[in-house]
Design an enzyme around this catalytic site. Structure first.
Site, PDB file in Angstrom:
ATOM      1  N   LEU A  11       0.853  -1.141   0.109  1.00  0.00           N
ATOM      2  CA  LEU A  11      -0.097  -0.001   0.087  1.00  0.00           C
ATOM      3  C   LEU A  11       0.816   0.976   0.078  1.00  0.00           C
ATOM      4  CD1 LEU A  11      -2.710  -1.061   2.725  1.00  0.00           C
ATOM      5  CD2 LEU A  11      -2.255  -1.632   0.330  1.00  0.00           C
ATOM      6  N   ARG A  18       2.281  14.151   7.302  1.00  0.00           N
ATOM      7  CA  ARG A  18       2.927  14.477   8.477  1.00  0.00           C
ATOM      8  C   ARG A  18       4.428  14.676   8.199  1.00  0.00           C
ATOM      9  NH1 ARG A  18       0.836   9.042  11.499  1.00  0.00           N
ATOM     10  NH2 ARG A  18       0.110   8.522   9.339  1.00  0.00           N
ATOM     11  N   LYS A  25       5.617  10.233   0.492  1.00  0.00           N
ATOM     12  CA  LYS A  25       6.219   9.457   1.667  1.00  0.00           C
ATOM     13  C   LYS A  25       6.951   8.212   1.077  1.00  0.00           C
ATOM     14  CE  LYS A  25       3.660   7.558   4.764  1.00  0.00           C
ATOM     15  NZ  LYS A  25       3.027   7.369   6.115  1.00  0.00           N
ATOM     16  N   GLN A  76      -5.030   4.307  -6.897  1.00  0.00           N
ATOM     17  CA  GLN A  76      -6.237   4.196  -5.788  1.00  0.00           C
ATOM     18  C   GLN A  76      -6.420   5.704  -5.903  1.00  0.00           C
ATOM     19  OE1 GLN A  76      -5.289   4.359  -1.820  1.00  0.00           O
ATOM     20  NE2 GLN A  76      -7.167   4.072  -1.278  1.00  0.00           N
ATOM     21  N   GLY A 142      -1.300   1.620  15.667  1.00  0.00           N
ATOM     22  CA  GLY A 142      -2.478   0.875  16.050  1.00  0.00           C
ATOM     23  C   GLY A 142      -2.170  -0.061  17.126  1.00  0.00           C
ATOM     24  N   ASN A 172       0.513  -2.731  15.921  1.00  0.00           N
ATOM     25  CA  ASN A 172       0.131  -3.270  14.757  1.00  0.00           C
ATOM     26  C   ASN A 172       1.308  -2.780  13.601  1.00  0.00           C
ATOM     27  OD1 ASN A 172      -0.909  -4.105  11.917  1.00  0.00           O
ATOM     28  ND2 ASN A 172      -2.211  -2.397  12.037  1.00  0.00           N
ATOM     29  N   ARG A 443      57.112  29.519 -24.834  1.00  0.00           N
ATOM     30  CA  ARG A 443      57.061  30.848 -23.930  1.00  0.00           C
ATOM     31  C   ARG A 443      57.953  31.670 -24.265  1.00  0.00           C
ATOM     32  NH1 ARG A 443      60.346  27.045 -19.623  1.00  0.00           N
ATOM     33  NH2 ARG A 443      62.343  27.410 -20.246  1.00  0.00           N
TER      34      ARG A 443
HETATM   35  C1  UD1 Z   1      -0.843   2.242   9.630  1.00  0.00           C
HETATM   36  C2  UD1 Z   1      -2.013   1.245  10.658  1.00  0.00           C
HETATM   37  C3  UD1 Z   1      -1.692   1.192  11.982  1.00  0.00           C
HETATM   38  C4  UD1 Z   1      -0.268   0.692  12.032  1.00  0.00           C
HETATM   39  C5  UD1 Z   1       0.826   1.485  11.215  1.00  0.00           C
HETATM   40  C6  UD1 Z   1       2.091   0.888  11.309  1.00  0.00           C
HETATM   41  C7  UD1 Z   1      -4.160   1.422   9.489  1.00  0.00           C
HETATM   42  C8  UD1 Z   1      -5.549   2.323   9.428  1.00  0.00           C
HETATM   43  N1  UD1 Z   1      -3.518   1.911  10.264  1.00  0.00           N
HETATM   44  O1  UD1 Z   1      -1.003   3.687  10.445  1.00  0.00           O
HETATM   45  O2  UD1 Z   1      -2.536   0.151  12.870  1.00  0.00           O
HETATM   46  O3  UD1 Z   1       0.163   0.786  13.493  1.00  0.00           O
HETATM   47  O4  UD1 Z   1       0.320   1.716   9.790  1.00  0.00           O
HETATM   48  O5  UD1 Z   1       3.014   1.538  10.537  1.00  0.00           O
HETATM   49  O6  UD1 Z   1      -4.024   0.817   8.550  1.00  0.00           O
HETATM   50  N2  UD1 Z   1      -2.272   4.181   2.038  1.00  0.00           N
HETATM   51  C9  UD1 Z   1      -2.649   3.806   0.809  1.00  0.00           C
HETATM   52  N3  UD1 Z   1      -4.028   4.287   0.612  1.00  0.00           N
HETATM   53  C10 UD1 Z   1      -4.666   5.117   1.631  1.00  0.00           C
HETATM   54  C11 UD1 Z   1      -4.133   5.444   2.893  1.00  0.00           C
HETATM   55  C12 UD1 Z   1      -2.846   4.739   3.129  1.00  0.00           C
HETATM   56  O7  UD1 Z   1      -2.052   3.395   0.007  1.00  0.00           O
HETATM   57  O8  UD1 Z   1      -5.779   5.393   1.212  1.00  0.00           O
HETATM   58  C13 UD1 Z   1      -0.871   3.612   2.205  1.00  0.00           C
HETATM   59  C14 UD1 Z   1       0.120   4.667   2.711  1.00  0.00           C
HETATM   60  O9  UD1 Z   1       0.761   5.183   1.537  1.00  0.00           O
HETATM   61  C15 UD1 Z   1       1.054   3.925   3.593  1.00  0.00           C
HETATM   62  C16 UD1 Z   1       0.314   2.834   4.026  1.00  0.00           C
HETATM   63  O10 UD1 Z   1      -0.801   2.594   3.395  1.00  0.00           O
HETATM   64  O11 UD1 Z   1       2.272   3.242   2.935  1.00  0.00           O
HETATM   65  C17 UD1 Z   1      -0.009   3.241   5.679  1.00  0.00           C
HETATM   66  O12 UD1 Z   1      -0.884   4.558   5.783  1.00  0.00           O
HETATM   67  P1  UD1 Z   1      -0.433   5.310   6.816  1.00  0.00           P
HETATM   68  O13 UD1 Z   1      -0.986   6.468   6.542  1.00  0.00           O
HETATM   69  O14 UD1 Z   1       1.178   5.574   6.993  1.00  0.00           O
HETATM   70  O15 UD1 Z   1      -0.929   4.549   8.045  1.00  0.00           O
HETATM   71  P2  UD1 Z   1      -0.430   4.746   9.683  1.00  0.00           P
HETATM   72  O16 UD1 Z   1      -0.900   5.831  10.289  1.00  0.00           O
HETATM   73  O17 UD1 Z   1       1.060   4.816   9.790  1.00  0.00           O
HETATM   74 MG    MG Z   2       2.496   4.843   8.425  1.00  0.00          MG
END
Ligand code: UD1
Ligand code: MG
Length: 483
Positions: A11, A18, A25, A76, A142, A172, A443
């Site tokens: 993902l 942030r 990122k 996405q 999480g 998590n 020279r």
């Molecule tokens: C997420 C987890 C959290 C975990 C943490 C570990 C969820 C809701 N939370 O939080 O439980 O402890 O990772 O690092 O999953 N992304 C997409 N599409 C989206 C949103 C995010 O592809 O719509 C991708 C982001 O690019 C990223 C990954 O998913 O690579 C995680 O997203 P991020 O926003 O970093 O989640 P965390 O808040 O870190």
């Molecule tokens: Mg993250």
């Protein structure tokens, strides 16, 4: 282990708010690579049937990074959370039964840990197995709500924790193994019940439990492996860990690294036994060092290939260049792309080369620029020699033969050839070829005037000192200027 029933899903669509950056990122770098590249590479040895990367923010750039690694990118748009990202990934999936799901921002995970996760999942007949870790400071992650010693009832996101849950330090990692026929119906029941109105993949765990499916947890042996990069401070910490692992691997392979925490080494760098790396060195790109080399303090090598017994004295910069066995350079030498020093050649202080091949045993000891040049073996280039390779429009070549002696402070205006065994007189400007065994002098001739100096002194004494009034007027001028 055969994994032809397994898919890998990364993902990587989020922006990473942030980080406060215009760059996505997962395209930020730590340990010498982009975050997403680390993640996809860690999955490579699993030999899954397919790797799908969910892209969104800066989709083109992320796709350009992952496609060469045999991954398929799916878009996405908009990014409605990790659960939504999985629904998008589903469209691109073939007939895999299981999936390893990883976030693109947790780059330290090792292949061995993923293999363990798959084994736990298969052996436990689980619907989901979560890679977890126990952290001293779990904030930002999480939290894992345990049902039994081995099973999990739910994952609660940081923003939704109650005071009691906030004390839980098992987190998590967002790295999971799913049985897909169990995941999809559970995910269909997840609602965007959070302040961001996003679909959280983490909420699928509670939904699975409600259906009576088994969710297992596998605790990572080294908790550092699951660190996510949400902030610049996280990036710095993850980079520090990668660099430490790389240095340790080289030290295990017989390389001495002094004050290791000051040395930065990219992942593809290799070095032979008994090579010594002094403090403050950077070894970047695909740099390769042979055996018994010494890289002294403050030097930066990028895509440099060194043979055995090479010495790089302090504060040299070497880019896309080759140094054969027993070469010595520096201190303060700069080798720009396309430089090649043959066996035993030497470059001294303040010498710059670019696209220059320097022959065996040739010495270029001080204050020189050699560009677009070929220099034969056993030649000596005097201090302050400059090749004028550029006429403002084009670059031109210079060819210096074997056993040549170029006198100090000479200028060689390219294109020009200096034949084998020839001499160039010090201070020459050479604009024409010098034949083999000849002497090139370019020279003005020196003229000596006997007694000139004492005559001059007598003349000056007779004329006396300059008048004071003149000096005053000068001073007034400068003070006016200052105003
Ligand atoms: C997420 C987890 C959290 C975990 C943490 C570990 C969820 C809701 N939370 O939080 O439980 O402890 O990772 O690092 O999953 N992304 C997409 N599409 C989206 C949103 C995010 O592809 O719509 C991708 C982001 O690019 C990223 C990954 O998913 O690579 C995680 O997203 P991020 O926003 O970093 O989640 P965390 O808040 O870190
Ligand atoms: Mg993250």
């Amino acid at each position: 282990m055969s994994n032809n029933d397994l898919a890998v899903i990364v993902l990587a669509a989020g922006k990473g708010t942030r980080l406060k950056s215009s760059l996505a990122k997962v395209l930020h770098r730590a340990g010498g690579r982009t975050l997403v590249e680390h993640v996809v590479r860690a999955c490579g040895p699993l030999k899954a049937r397919e790797t799908v990367v969910v892209v969104g923010y800066q989709a083109e750039q992320v796709t350009a990074v992952v496609e060469p690694l045999d991954a398929t990118a799916v878009l996405q748009q908009p990014q409605n959370g990790t659960g939504h990202a999985m629904q998008v990934a589903k469209r691109a999936l073939g007939r895999a039964k299981f999936a390893i799901v990883l976030p693109g921002d947790a780059p330290l995970v090792r292949t061995e840990t993923l293999k363990e996760l798959i084994t736990v999942h298969r052996n436990g007949n689980a619907a989901a197995t979560i890679l977890t870790a126990v952290l001293v400071d779990p904030s930002g992650y999480g939290r894992i709500l345990r049902k039994t010693e081995t099973t999990v009832s739910a994952i609660v996101e940081e923003s939704q924790l109650n005071d009691e849950q906030r004390e839980i330090n098992e987190i998590n990692s967002a790295i999971y193994c799913f049985t897909l026929e169990k995941l999809w119906p559970a995910l269909a029941q997840v609602k965007p019940n959070n302040k961001h109105r996003e679909l959280y993949l983490t909420d699928a765990v509670a939904a699975m439990n409600a259906k009576g499916d088994t969710v297992l947890a596998h605790v990572a042996a080294d908790s550092r492996e699951v660190l996510g990069c949400n902030t610049r401070a996280d990036l710095a910490e993850v980079d520090r860990i990668f660099r430490e692992w790389k240095r340790n691997a080289l030290m295990d392979a017989g390389v001495t690294i002094q004050l290791p925490e000051t040395v930065l080494i990219d992942p593809d760098v290799t070095a032979g036994e008994d090579t010594v790396i002094e403090p403050g060195v950077q070894l970047l790109g695909k740099t390769k060092l042979g055996e018994r080399c010494t890289i002294r303090t403050g030097s930066v090598l990028n895509d440099a290939v060194l043979g055995d017994d090479v010495t790089v004295e302090p504060h040299c910069v070497v880019v896309e260049s080759r140094l054969e066995n027993s070469v010595l350079i520096g201190p303060f030498a700069r080798m720009r792309p396309g430089s090649h020093l043959k066996t035993g050649a030497r470059l001294g202080n303040f010498v710059e080369t670019k696209k220059a091949v320097i022959g065996e045993g040739t010495k270029v000891p001080h204050l020189t620029y050699l560009g677009d040049a070929k220099v034969g073996p056993k030649t000596n280039i005097g201090a302050g020699t400059i090749i004028c390779n550029y006429d403002g429009f084009h670059k031109h070549p210079t060819n210096i033969g074997r056993g040549v002696f170029i006198g100090s402070d000479s200028v060689l205006v390219a294109p020009v050839r200096i034949g084998d065994g020839a001499y160039v007189a010090a201070g020459s400007v050479i604009t024409e070829n010098v034949p083999a065994d000849g002497l090139g002098i370019g020279r003005g001739r020196q003229v000596n005037k006997p007694g000139w100096a004492s005559k001059k002194r007598r003349e000056l004494a007779a004329a006396g000192q300059p008048k004071k009034t003149k000096k005053k007027s000068k001073r007034r001028k400068t003070s006016r200027k200052r105003k």
